[in-house]
Scaffold this motif. Structure first.
Motif, mmCIF file in Angstrom:
data_model
loop_
_atom_site.group_PDB
_atom_site.id
_atom_site.type_symbol
_atom_site.label_atom_id
_atom_site.label_comp_id
_atom_site.label_asym_id
_atom_site.label_seq_id
_atom_site.Cartn_x
_atom_site.Cartn_y
_atom_site.Cartn_z
ATOM 1 N N LEU A 1 0.836 -1.189 0.000
ATOM 2 C CA LEU A 1 0.000 0.000 0.000
ATOM 3 C C LEU A 1 0.874 1.243 0.000
ATOM 4 N N ASP A 2 0.435 2.227 -0.767
ATOM 5 C CA ASP A 2 1.128 3.508 -0.831
ATOM 6 C C ASP A 2 0.345 4.483 0.041
ATOM 7 N N SER B 1 -3.703 11.078 -0.436
ATOM 8 C CA SER B 1 -3.969 12.052 -1.491
ATOM 9 C C SER B 1 -5.341 11.820 -2.110
ATOM 10 N N ARG B 2 -5.665 10.558 -2.390
ATOM 11 C CA ARG B 2 -6.996 10.247 -2.968
ATOM 12 C C ARG B 2 -8.112 10.583 -1.984
ATOM 13 N N ARG C 1 -11.082 13.228 -2.629
ATOM 14 C CA ARG C 1 -12.487 12.814 -2.499
ATOM 15 C C ARG C 1 -13.213 13.695 -1.489
ATOM 16 N N PHE C 2 -12.571 13.972 -0.375
ATOM 17 C CA PHE C 2 -13.173 14.817 0.654
ATOM 18 C C PHE C 2 -13.431 16.226 0.126
#
Length: 86
Positions: free
Chosen positions: A66-67, A73-74, A78-79
């Protein structure tokens, strides 16, 4: 066997008998114990299933790195998009 109930449970048991759903206090207590036993069995089955799934995951050869920075960042993107919609 004698048991002591606090006033809340004593009234609950009496109410069950008075409602006609049970013929005696003993019947109410047997039903309560059957339900407790059933709940314990269901909990044991769920725990056994969870342990089995954990073992399957541990035994599987698939691994994914997992990064954390990419995930954060994603999530931030999304938020921010959700905030713009509101």
């Amino acid at each position: 066997m004698n048991i002591s109930l606090n006033p809340h449970f004593e009234e609950l048991v009496k109410g069950k008998v008075e409602s006609g759903h049970y013929n005696s206090v003993s019947e109410v207590m047997r039903e309560a114990l059957r339900l407790l036993e059933e709940r314990d069995q269901l909990r044991d089955l769920r725990l056994e299933k969870l342990r089995s799934e954990i073992q399957q995951g541990t035994n599987s050869s698939e691994t994914t790195l997992l990064d954390a920075d990419g995930i954060k960042s994603r999530l931030h993107t999304r938020f921010a998009a959700q905030q713009m919609e509101e």
